[in-house]
Every structure is written in structure tokens, then in C-alpha cells.
Design a protein around this motif. Structure first.
Motif, mmCIF file in Angstrom:
data_model
loop_
_atom_site.group_PDB
_atom_site.id
_atom_site.type_symbol
_atom_site.label_atom_id
_atom_site.label_comp_id
_atom_site.label_asym_id
_atom_site.label_seq_id
_atom_site.Cartn_x
_atom_site.Cartn_y
_atom_site.Cartn_z
ATOM 1 N N LEU A 99 -8.007 -8.137 -6.397
ATOM 2 C CA LEU A 99 -8.622 -9.225 -5.648
ATOM 3 C C LEU A 99 -10.103 -9.306 -5.986
ATOM 4 N N GLY A 100 -10.589 -10.530 -6.151
ATOM 5 C CA GLY A 100 -11.991 -10.709 -6.485
ATOM 6 C C GLY A 100 -12.432 -12.117 -6.180
ATOM 7 N N GLY A 101 -13.476 -12.558 -6.867
ATOM 8 C CA GLY A 101 -13.979 -13.903 -6.677
ATOM 9 C C GLY A 101 -14.819 -14.045 -5.426
ATOM 10 N N SER A 102 -14.979 -15.280 -4.984
ATOM 11 C CA SER A 102 -15.908 -15.561 -3.895
ATOM 12 C C SER A 102 -15.451 -14.995 -2.554
ATOM 13 N N PHE A 103 -14.144 -14.779 -2.369
ATOM 14 C CA PHE A 103 -13.689 -14.164 -1.119
ATOM 15 C C PHE A 103 -14.252 -12.762 -0.985
ATOM 16 N N CYS A 104 -14.352 -12.060 -2.104
ATOM 17 C CA CYS A 104 -14.892 -10.697 -2.101
ATOM 18 C C CYS A 104 -16.393 -10.725 -2.380
ATOM 19 N N ASP A 114 -9.167 -15.059 -5.478
ATOM 20 C CA ASP A 114 -8.728 -14.792 -6.850
ATOM 21 C C ASP A 114 -7.874 -13.534 -6.862
ATOM 22 N N ALA A 115 -6.729 -13.593 -7.521
ATOM 23 C CA ALA A 115 -5.811 -12.456 -7.496
ATOM 24 C C ALA A 115 -5.073 -12.311 -8.820
ATOM 25 N N VAL A 116 -4.860 -11.062 -9.213
ATOM 26 C CA VAL A 116 -3.985 -10.740 -10.341
ATOM 27 C C VAL A 116 -2.876 -9.842 -9.809
ATOM 28 N N LEU A 117 -1.651 -10.304 -9.917
ATOM 29 C CA LEU A 117 -0.479 -9.585 -9.432
ATOM 30 C C LEU A 117 0.129 -8.760 -10.557
ATOM 31 N N PHE A 118 0.249 -7.448 -10.333
ATOM 32 C CA PHE A 118 0.967 -6.555 -11.239
ATOM 33 C C PHE A 118 2.288 -6.216 -10.552
ATOM 34 N N PHE A 119 3.401 -6.615 -11.175
ATOM 35 C CA PHE A 119 4.678 -6.495 -10.482
ATOM 36 C C PHE A 119 5.784 -5.979 -11.400
ATOM 37 N N ASP A 154 -5.759 -18.248 -6.122
ATOM 38 C CA ASP A 154 -5.860 -18.515 -7.560
ATOM 39 C C ASP A 154 -5.232 -17.315 -8.263
ATOM 40 N N LEU A 155 -3.978 -17.478 -8.680
ATOM 41 C CA LEU A 155 -3.135 -16.343 -9.048
ATOM 42 C C LEU A 155 -2.839 -16.262 -10.534
ATOM 43 N N ALA A 156 -2.920 -15.041 -11.053
ATOM 44 C CA ALA A 156 -2.366 -14.697 -12.358
ATOM 45 C C ALA A 156 -1.369 -13.565 -12.138
ATOM 46 N N SER A 157 -0.304 -13.532 -12.927
ATOM 47 C CA SER A 157 0.751 -12.543 -12.734
ATOM 48 C C SER A 157 1.023 -11.794 -14.029
ATOM 49 N N ILE A 158 1.190 -10.474 -13.912
ATOM 50 C CA ILE A 158 1.469 -9.632 -15.073
ATOM 51 C C ILE A 158 2.667 -8.741 -14.756
ATOM 52 N N ARG A 187 -20.004 -8.106 -10.946
ATOM 53 C CA ARG A 187 -19.555 -8.068 -9.565
ATOM 54 C C ARG A 187 -18.347 -7.146 -9.444
ATOM 55 N N ALA A 188 -18.185 -6.600 -8.264
ATOM 56 C CA ALA A 188 -17.069 -5.682 -8.019
ATOM 57 C C ALA A 188 -15.793 -6.460 -7.715
ATOM 58 N N PHE A 189 -14.655 -5.847 -8.019
ATOM 59 C CA PHE A 189 -13.371 -6.357 -7.555
ATOM 60 C C PHE A 189 -12.528 -5.170 -7.118
ATOM 61 N N TYR A 190 -11.368 -5.442 -6.569
ATOM 62 C CA TYR A 190 -10.656 -4.435 -5.804
ATOM 63 C C TYR A 190 -9.182 -4.384 -6.183
ATOM 64 N N SER A 191 -8.631 -3.175 -6.204
ATOM 65 C CA SER A 191 -7.219 -2.964 -6.486
ATOM 66 C C SER A 191 -6.513 -2.595 -5.184
ATOM 67 N N VAL A 192 -5.576 -3.437 -4.780
ATOM 68 C CA VAL A 192 -4.864 -3.244 -3.515
ATOM 69 C C VAL A 192 -3.440 -2.760 -3.804
ATOM 70 N N PRO A 193 -3.073 -1.554 -3.373
ATOM 71 C CA PRO A 193 -1.710 -1.068 -3.610
ATOM 72 C C PRO A 193 -0.679 -1.955 -2.911
ATOM 73 N N GLY A 194 0.420 -2.191 -3.598
ATOM 74 C CA GLY A 194 1.440 -3.052 -3.033
ATOM 75 C C GLY A 194 2.002 -2.557 -1.722
ATOM 76 N N GLU A 195 2.106 -1.229 -1.570
ATOM 77 C CA GLU A 195 2.699 -0.698 -0.342
ATOM 78 C C GLU A 195 1.809 -0.935 0.877
ATOM 79 N N SER A 196 0.541 -1.265 0.668
ATOM 80 C CA SER A 196 -0.344 -1.509 1.811
ATOM 81 C C SER A 196 -0.269 -2.948 2.309
ATOM 82 N N LEU A 197 0.433 -3.804 1.588
ATOM 83 C CA LEU A 197 0.538 -5.213 1.978
ATOM 84 C C LEU A 197 1.609 -5.395 3.041
ATOM 85 N N PRO A 198 1.399 -6.292 3.993
ATOM 86 C CA PRO A 198 2.389 -6.514 5.038
ATOM 87 C C PRO A 198 3.621 -7.222 4.518
ATOM 88 N N ARG A 199 4.750 -6.909 5.078
ATOM 89 C CA ARG A 199 5.973 -7.624 4.755
ATOM 90 C C ARG A 199 6.072 -8.903 5.579
#
Length: 202
Positions: A99-104, A114-119, A154-158, A187-199
Motif C-alpha cells: 500500500l502506498g500513494g497519497s493515502f499513506c 494505491d495497491a499491489v496485490l501479491f496472490f 488503484d490496483l496492480a496484481s501479481i 516516500r515510504a510504502f507498506y507491506s500488509v500480510p494477507g492474514e491480517s486483512l479482514p474477511r
């Protein structure tokens, strides 16, 4: 201790210190004040100019929300992100999300997140047509225009099952995009583990 484990420990200690030192500002912003300032640097140096941590910093979603969803407007953005994450977790396995961009940032009214999804796919998909069908069936998760409109993302997926060299190249590309602002500043951005996201529904 492995290099990866050491880096993770450094990141955790770094953010624990940053969050504790800014507790007063966080309480003020949660009451409806302006978003936080004094943001984390893209690279954190010691007094003798040695690198001790660098983004992407690993943070659980709960801490990201606490850190950046500091106004009603930003909390609404976080709610929309959680709605998307709930759909994504039903369709696939999320390793992490950058997660990054202006929200962060300290921007008062960010345009989007802004988000990049690793799945990982829920099952092996070997043929190109199978992968295409998976994307089509889960358009609410992957379609960039749809996700932008419905969730403000604003999503990119990998996919993690692509070749290693492609994975490295994609990750390096997005790391460069996320660590440099439009004005050329880092600027800094952040890596959010998938298990920490709400279902969905939680």
C-alpha cells in the motif's frame, strides 16, 4: 537468525517506536483532526548514516488503519478497501499487499489507495485460458477500472506462480514506482500480510 527474520524484527521495532512516540498525535487525529504528519522515511538511517530499515515496511492492516484512517473521509476509504479485501480473500490466497500513494501520506483528501496485490490462485491453473477465465470470473477483484470505481483502489496484481525472474522484475518495478513521488522525492510504502486483512462480513 536469518536475514529475513532480522529485517522483519527491525521493521517491527522501528514502527513500534514510531507509533509510541507519536501517540499524542494519533489520538488527536482520531478525534477528527488533520491526518498525521512526520511520515516514515523511505529509508531509515542511523546517526552514523547506516541503513537500519527501508520500505516496504511490514505492518498489519489494523496498524495501517490506525496510522492513516484518521479522519471520517479516510476511514470511509479504509472501509471501501476492507470491502474489496473481503471479496479478494474469498476468491484467492493473498500473500501480501503493498500500500502506498497519497493515502499513506499527509494529504488531507487522497484520491485513492494505491495497491499491489501479491496472490496465489486457489488451485493450480496451467493453461492460459484457465487463467483468463479466473480473472473474468473474479472481475470485482481484478478489473482495474471496476475496482477503482467501486472501491477507490488503484490496483496492480501479481500472481506468485509466475516465473521467478518475472516476479522479481514486477516487484522491482512497483517498488520503484511506490518509493518515488511525482515530485522526485522518496516516500515510504507498506507491506500488509494477507492474514491480517479482514474477511468478508467481519
Amino acid at each position: 537468525m536469518s536475514i529475513e527474520a532480522a529485517q522483519e524484527k527491525i521493521n517491527q521495532l522501528t514502527f513500534r517506536s514510531l507509533l509510541e512516540n507519536r501517540g499524542h498525535s494519533m489520538k488527536k487525529s482520531q478525534s477528527g483532526g488533520a491526518p498525521l504528519t512526520n511520515l516514515e522515511p523511505a529509508i531509515l538511517f542511523s546517526e552514523d548514516r547506516k541503513v537500519i530499515a527501508a520500505s516496504p515496511y511490514q505492518m498489519d492492516w489494523r496498524d495501517i488503519r490506525l496510522r492513516f484512517a484518521t479522519t471520517p473521509y479516510r476511514r470511509a476509504m479504509a472501509d471501501r478497501f476492507e470491502a474489496w479485501a473481503g471479496l479478494a480473500k474469498e476468491a484467492l490466497f493473498i500473500e501480501q499487499i503493498w500500500l502506498g500513494g497519497s493515502f499513506c501520506s499527509d494529504k488531507e483528501l487522497p484520491k485513492d489507495i494505491d495497491a499491489v496485490l501479491f496472490f496465489r490462485h486457489p488451485r493450480p491453473l496451467f493453461r492460459p485460458e484457465e487463467r483468463d477465465q479466473f480473472l473474468y470470473d473474479n472481475a470485482s477483484v481484478f478489473d482495474r477500472a471496476l475496482v477503482q470505481e467501486q472501491f477507490g483502489l488503484d490496483l496492480a496484481s501479481i500472481a506468485m506462480d509466475i516465473s521467478r525472474i518475472a516476479l522479481v522484475n514486477f516487484a522491482a518495478y512497483w517498488a520503484m514506482v511506490y518509493s518515488n513521488g511525482p515530485d522526485g522525492t522518496r516516500r515510504a510504502f507498506y507491506s500488509v500480510p494477507g492474514e491480517s486483512l479482514p474477511r468478508k462480513g467481519t
